[in-house]
Design a protein around this motif. Structure first.
Motif, mmCIF file in Angstrom:
data_model
loop_
_atom_site.group_PDB
_atom_site.id
_atom_site.type_symbol
_atom_site.label_atom_id
_atom_site.label_comp_id
_atom_site.label_asym_id
_atom_site.label_seq_id
_atom_site.Cartn_x
_atom_site.Cartn_y
_atom_site.Cartn_z
ATOM 1 N N HIS A 5 0.857 -1.194 0.000
ATOM 2 C CA HIS A 5 0.000 0.000 0.000
ATOM 3 C C HIS A 5 0.886 1.234 0.000
ATOM 4 N N LYS A 6 0.393 2.286 -0.611
ATOM 5 C CA LYS A 6 1.178 3.520 -0.704
ATOM 6 C C LYS A 6 1.466 4.140 0.654
ATOM 7 N N ASP A 7 0.665 3.815 1.673
ATOM 8 C CA ASP A 7 0.863 4.372 3.014
ATOM 9 C C ASP A 7 1.754 3.484 3.875
ATOM 10 N N ASN A 8 2.833 2.989 3.269
ATOM 11 C CA ASN A 8 3.888 2.268 3.988
ATOM 12 C C ASN A 8 3.412 0.988 4.660
ATOM 13 N N TYR A 9 2.578 0.232 3.969
ATOM 14 C CA TYR A 9 2.136 -1.076 4.464
ATOM 15 C C TYR A 9 2.535 -2.111 3.421
ATOM 16 N N SER A 10 3.154 -3.197 3.871
ATOM 17 C CA SER A 10 3.575 -4.253 2.954
ATOM 18 C C SER A 10 3.554 -5.594 3.683
ATOM 19 N N PHE A 55 -0.241 -18.082 5.859
ATOM 20 C CA PHE A 55 0.762 -17.482 6.740
ATOM 21 C C PHE A 55 1.095 -16.106 6.180
ATOM 22 N N ALA A 56 1.591 -15.252 7.024
ATOM 23 C CA ALA A 56 1.946 -13.898 6.595
ATOM 24 C C ALA A 56 3.281 -13.508 7.189
ATOM 25 N N MET A 57 3.983 -12.673 6.444
ATOM 26 C CA MET A 57 5.252 -12.123 6.916
ATOM 27 C C MET A 57 5.384 -10.699 6.387
ATOM 28 N N GLU A 58 6.215 -9.950 7.040
ATOM 29 C CA GLU A 58 6.420 -8.577 6.613
ATOM 30 C C GLU A 58 6.975 -8.556 5.195
ATOM 31 N N GLY A 59 6.427 -7.682 4.388
ATOM 32 C CA GLY A 59 6.904 -7.540 3.015
ATOM 33 C C GLY A 59 7.941 -6.437 2.919
ATOM 34 N N LYS A 60 8.370 -6.176 1.704
ATOM 35 C CA LYS A 60 9.286 -5.061 1.489
ATOM 36 C C LYS A 60 8.656 -4.137 0.467
ATOM 37 N N GLN A 61 8.912 -2.890 0.594
ATOM 38 C CA GLN A 61 8.306 -1.883 -0.279
ATOM 39 C C GLN A 61 9.029 -1.880 -1.629
ATOM 40 N N ASP A 62 8.609 -2.764 -2.523
ATOM 41 C CA ASP A 62 9.186 -2.834 -3.869
ATOM 42 C C ASP A 62 8.492 -1.905 -4.849
ATOM 43 N N ILE A 63 7.230 -1.616 -4.617
ATOM 44 C CA ILE A 63 6.406 -0.897 -5.586
ATOM 45 C C ILE A 63 6.332 0.591 -5.271
ATOM 46 N N PHE A 64 6.075 0.933 -4.010
ATOM 47 C CA PHE A 64 5.892 2.341 -3.632
ATOM 48 C C PHE A 64 7.155 2.905 -3.031
#
Length: 138
Positions: A103-108, A129-138
């Protein structure tokens, strides 16, 4: 609506289609969707003229398309789906549907759904399952 909730809109559109493709074909090429500024969902695609592209090339093309849309301020969120081998919670290798959500508001976040192809090529899915992502797009 929070960035997480907006990303969940994309997840709810993307994951069922990936599951459907796995059940029907036991594979799929990477695919994606974006959440536009007006809160509508739009599918995005990549095509270079090759009928059988390398999945990594498709994945990279989708990332570049989403980066361009983000830099132009046209999207709020990005969702990209692919198939990958991962380690399960007990450390054993497994295949999984992977959904990268940003998301553009620093959520990944990266969401995964393990699966197994069993007898008679039936597909069964495990727990998300979920894990923290990395901001590749925004």
């Amino acid at each position: 609506m929070t960035p997480k909730e907006q990303c969940e809109i994309l997840l709810d559109k993307l994951l069922p289609f990936a599951e459907q493709q796995m059940k029907k074909y036991r594979e799929f090429y990477p695919f994606a969707a974006v959440l536009l500024e007006d809160d509508s969902v739009e599918l995005t695609a990549s095509y270079d003229g090759n009928e059988h592209p390398e999945p990594k090339a498709v994945l990279e093309d989708l990332k570049q398309i989403h980066k361009k849309l983000a830099s132009e301020g046209k999207i709020k969120a990005s969702g990209i789906v692919w198939n990958a081998g991962v380690n399960s919670a007990d450390g054993k290798p497994t295949d999984a549907i992977i959904v990268s959500l940003e998301h553009k508001d620093n959520y990944s976040v990266i969401v995964g759904e393990p699966y197994k192809i069993g007898l008679f090529k039936t597909v069964s899915f495990g727990n998300l399952f979920a894990m923290e992502g990395k901001q590749d797009i925004f």
